[in-house]
Design an enzyme around this catalytic site. Structure first.
Site, PDB file in Angstrom:
ATOM      1  N   LYS A 109       0.836  -1.192   0.000  1.00  0.00           N
ATOM      2  CA  LYS A 109       0.000   0.000   0.000  1.00  0.00           C
ATOM      3  C   LYS A 109       0.873   1.246   0.000  1.00  0.00           C
ATOM      4  CE  LYS A 109      -3.898   1.876   2.687  1.00  0.00           C
ATOM      5  NZ  LYS A 109      -4.761   1.632   3.865  1.00  0.00           N
ATOM      6  N   SER A 184      -9.224   2.369   2.478  1.00  0.00           N
ATOM      7  CA  SER A 184      -8.157   3.001   1.726  1.00  0.00           C
ATOM      8  C   SER A 184      -7.170   2.012   1.105  1.00  0.00           C
ATOM      9  CB  SER A 184      -7.410   3.995   2.631  1.00  0.00           C
ATOM     10  OG  SER A 184      -6.788   3.325   3.703  1.00  0.00           O
ATOM     11  N   SER A 208     -10.263   0.251   6.470  1.00  0.00           N
ATOM     12  CA  SER A 208      -9.479   0.243   5.235  1.00  0.00           C
ATOM     13  C   SER A 208      -8.963  -1.117   4.779  1.00  0.00           C
ATOM     14  CB  SER A 208      -8.296   1.207   5.361  1.00  0.00           C
ATOM     15  OG  SER A 208      -8.765   2.524   5.488  1.00  0.00           O
TER      16      SER A 208
END
Length: 498
Positions: A109, A184, A208
């Site tokens: 990420k 996210s 997320s």
């Protein structure tokens, strides 16, 4: 099969279709590797039935074919990965000791710092930033033998469950390219769904790791605070955020979690248990296990399509032998604690940068920072008191139940051009996190929670079911998630574009 029949091949070649057929066969070969389970892929590399070079080549081919469509991987480092794959194969040729993730490609990420690889945090302020060291999750995966191939897209500074930013744009949902993938860890979920990587890291504050998993038909798991420590976290005693990972199956996720979980003396809330326990078999008998089924979380609105799919699975848990009763604790303290503490952390983290670069922050994050700056000591005391009240209330509730089950998200994937939903089932929202309560209410408790594929709406959009367990009983949550996954099989469905 007919498409591989020699006669059909000769006809296609005679029609000038040889290049097309060759490309098709190569794509099929790559896909067979790319959608292999992580555990099986690791086994085949270990036994040298597959090389790290072959595995990397297949995934790079898949990325080349589909990433321009979905925009999941935003920084790709093929040369660096090729060098690492060659070294991985050479290590095996020399019969050196190898780690559990040896030769597996992984994408991290874009909130996680990666040594020598651009890390933007989804912000124009960091569009050219290249860290000098890895975050702990990256370091542990690398040490376990994983090969970093790039970074996955995320919202600006990870704020919000809709993956778009000014640096790279939006990431598309592979099940419907007009919809969001959530966030996210949105790029990570899409990368898994499209076969770009077998392993993807992520993080979770308000949902997320779970929200994008639900939107992309993969598995996401928010571990207990301290299970995957972050020794660089500025708010070292905060229980809102945690690192973690996603997988295409619960077993794959648990296997990867076994390499990133474990204590670190620099993290004060670190759980002093080794991670390798998560590599154990997940099978378990659930006869007589007590499951609490959500009601409405105190008036939280749900899209009827989500509610129907999740409520329909009460029978699934009963078929596993569970005793299911509709019950839920009072989540009212979460409304106070999570909102205030999130705004305070945002203000403390970003206020100075917002003052210097006001045009480089999206409006929703800017408002949250400004809200945080207006907080008083009395406000923070009220938030901490509510947080403690919620924690004690939820732990007491789970003394009577082994698990709490609820929808992961309050609605299915929405339009990719919508920054955040402003209403669900006629209930209007004022804040960009109001539509995510089914996730951040659980975040506020600090308890472990998994999102597992639960089905599809009539439009073909994925829906996730959330399983929450007792404090620090992460393995138990994964066992139940595995049992549900095996009983339903929805996670086996792939996007049409692959």
């Amino acid at each position: 099969m007919a498409k591989n029949h020699p006669t059909r091949r000769r006809v296609l070649v005679g029609l000038g279709a040889a290049p097309f057929l060759e490309d098709t066969l190569k794509a099929q070969a790559a896909s067979s590797i790319c959608f292999m389970s992580t555990i099986e892929m690791a086994r085949l590399i270990r036994s040298r039935e597959l090389s790290a070079r072959e595995v990397l080549a297949a995934h790079l081919k898949q990325i080349e074919r589909l990433n321009p469509t979905v925009n999941a991987i935003v920084t790709l480092v093929p040369e660096m990965a090729a060098k690492a794959a060659a070294e991985a194969d050479e290590m095996q040729a020399r019969k050196e000791r190898i780690g559990p993730l040896h030769g597996l490609p992984v994408a991290h990420k874009d909130l996680m710092e990666t040594r020598g690889i651009r890390t933007t945090f989804g912000s124009p302020l960091y569009k050219d930033y290249v860290p000098a060291e890895d975050d702990l999750v990256v370091e542990r995966m690398r040490r376990a033998g994983a090969i970093t191939i790039g970074k996955t897209n995320t919202p600006e500074f990870g704020a919000g469950s809709q993956t778009f930013n000014k640096v790279f744009g939006a990431t598309h949902n592979p099940y419907d390219l007009t919809k969001t993938c959530g966030g996210s860890s949105g790029g990570a979920a899409v990368a898994l769904a499209c076969g770009f990587v077998p392993v993807a890291s992520g993080s979770d504050t308000g949902g997320s790791l779970r929200n994008p998993a639900a939107f992309c038909n993969v598995v996401g798991f928010r571990p207990s605070i301290g299970r995957v420590p972050n020794p660089k976290a500025p708010f070292a005693w905060s229980t809102l955020s945690t690192f973690g990972c996603l997988g295409r199956s619960v077993a794959d996720l648990a296997f990867v979690l076994s390499t990133i979980a474990g204590p670190d003396s620099r993290a004060p809330l670190s759980i002093n248990q080794p991670g390798d326990a998560f590599a154990r078999p997940l099978d378990r008998n659930f006869k007589g296990v007590r499951v609490a089924w959500f009601k409405d979380l105190g008036g939280v609105p749900f899209d009827p399509r989500v509610r129907a799919i999740v409520d329909g699975h009460r029978a699934t848990f009963e078929s596993l032998g569970c005793i299911v009763a509709q019950a839920e604790p009072d989540f009212a303290p979460a409304e106070i604690s999570f909102r205030i503490l999130r705004a305070w952390i945002s203000a403390s983290t970003y206020a100075a940068r917002l003052h210097l670069f006001p045009d480089d922050f999206k409006d929703t994050l800017k408002r949250e920072i400004e809200d945080g700056l207006r907080l008083t000591g009395e406000d923070l005391a009220r938030a901490e008191t509510a947080h403690a009240q919620l924690w004690r209330r939820f732990q007491a509730f789970l003394e009577n139940y082994d698990y709490f089950v609820l929808p992961t998200t309050q609605l299915p994937p929405f339009d990719i051009n919508t920054p955040y939903p402003t209403e669900i089932a006629g209930v209007k929202f004022d804040n960009y996190i109001d539509w995510m309560k089914s996730c951040w209410y659980i975040s506020a408790t600090g308890n472990p929670a998994a999102s597992v594929p639960a089905g599809f709406t009539p439009e073909g959009l994925p829906v996730g079911l959330q399983i929450v367990g007792r404090n620090q009983e992460d393995f138990s949550v994964l066992q139940m998630a595995h049992a549900f996954e095996q009983a339903t099989g929805y996670g086996k469905r792939r996007p049409a574009i692959v």
